[in-house]
Design an enzyme around this catalytic site. Structure first.
Site, short mmCIF file in Angstrom:
data_model
loop_
_atom_site.label_atom_id
_atom_site.label_comp_id
_atom_site.label_asym_id
_atom_site.label_seq_id
_atom_site.Cartn_x
_atom_site.Cartn_y
_atom_site.Cartn_z
NE ARG A 119 -3.12 0.54 -0.70
CZ ARG A 119 -3.43 0.60 -1.99
NH1 ARG A 119 -3.14 1.70 -2.69
NH2 ARG A 119 -3.99 -0.42 -2.61
CE LYS A 154 -2.56 28.28 -4.66
NZ LYS A 154 -3.68 28.72 -5.52
CE LYS A 186 -0.09 35.54 -5.33
NZ LYS A 186 -0.61 34.14 -5.38
CD GLU A 215 -1.45 38.72 -7.39
OE1 GLU A 215 -1.31 37.50 -7.16
OE2 GLU A 215 -2.14 39.48 -6.70
CG ASP A 238 -4.25 37.13 -9.63
OD1 ASP A 238 -4.19 35.89 -9.68
OD2 ASP A 238 -4.98 37.75 -8.84
#
Length: 305
Positions: A119, A154, A186, A215, A238
């Protein structure tokens, strides 16, 4: 559990060649196996009760759908860690495109221990192959355009290096691996610093030589950056429409690489590529990927050593 020295040399060499740290891979696999065997003695009651200790078998790993495989070397580490006395053969190179039914790896070893590792080996190989397969879909959709697909930060905690490796297996490129690889201004940084230009100036003052990506959400913000004597090393567009992105490419005229992000879907890939942006970053490659289906089946369960 055994030690990293018990992993076949060819597997270790492949991990290093892939840009992976064998010690890190060993640690990841070890944590996964401890979830299945948390207590001493570290045995699987089912396998221990039903299979003779010295029984040996061959297991075939086969793709159950078309896609791109990745992480087979990582999976192989699991069999070494549990002491399966395993021989790995027919292992396809990571990044290989496969059809449904293709054999991607064979493992021969002690049956009990192979089933303990099963597994963990499949979880890692299926997850990483899922990322590689998803990335390859983007690469195919962007084919013929100048746009390359990027991953993001992410990622699942503790699996970033492996997930970003899988993106490379699928033909994608890695964005920054850590906060320290590149400064990225950002919206929250803009608010905190009092504007885009003050944020950029502050970073360059404290970290000269560090690449900076900024950004923007409007063409006016883009123009402000392009008017600088030294624009940032990359500009992130963006949540722009295809039309705005195409205009941004026209205005930039190749002076600064442009990256598209936000509201990005595979169905939109060809249109994004047609705008001429240099990169498109896709968080879904790693944060919500669907696993690729690989099965492990014993072919000689009665082979006894």
């Amino acid at each position: 559990m055994t030690s990293l020295r018990d992993v076949p040399a060819e597997v270790l060499d492949d991990l290093v060649a892939a840009g992976l740290d064998p010690d890190h891979v060993w640690e990841v696999v070890g944590r996964a196996l401890e979830e299945d065997l948390p207590e001493e003695p570290r045995v699987d009651p089912t396998s221990e009760s039903t299979i003779p200790l010295d029984a040996r078998a061959e297991a075939v790993f086969a793709a159950r759908e078309p896609g791109v495989v990745a992480g087979l070397g990582v999976a192989a580490v699991a069999f070494s860690m549990v002491g399966a006395d395993a021989t790995i053969t027919d292992r396809l190179p990571d990044g290989t495109r496969v059809a449904k039914g293709d054999v991607v790896m064979r493992v021969e070893g002690l049956t009990q221990r192979m089933l303990v590792a099963e597994r963990t080996a499949l979880n890692l190989a299926c997850h990483l192959s899922g990322i590689a397969t998803a990335t390859a879909r983007w690469v195919d959709a962007l084919d013929g355009s100048p746009t390359r697909v990027l991953d993001t930060r992410k990622t699942l905690p503790g699996l970033r290096a492996l997930q970003k490796y899988a993106v490379r297996c699928g033909g994608g490129l890695n964005h920054r691996t850590s906060l320290q690889d590149m400064a990225m201004v950002k919206d929250n940084h803009v608010i905190a610093a009092g504007g885009v230009l003050p944020a950029l100036e502050a970073i360059r003052g404290r970290h000269p030589g560090l690449p900076v990506e900024v950004e923007v959400t409007t063409l006016d913000q883009l123009d402000d950056l392009l008017a600088l004597p030294e624009p940032p090393e990359r500009i992130l567009l963006d949540n722009m429409t295809d039309e705005l992105m195409a205009e941004a490419v026209r205005r930039t005229a190749g002076r600064v690489p442009l990256e598209a992000s936000g509201g990005i879907t595979l169905e939109r890939a060809a249109r994004i590529g047609a705008t001429g942006v240099d990169f498109v970053s896709v968080g879904a490659l790693t944060h919500s990927v669907v696993v690729f289906d690989i099965g492990m089946d014993l072919t000689t369960p009665d082979l006894v050593g």
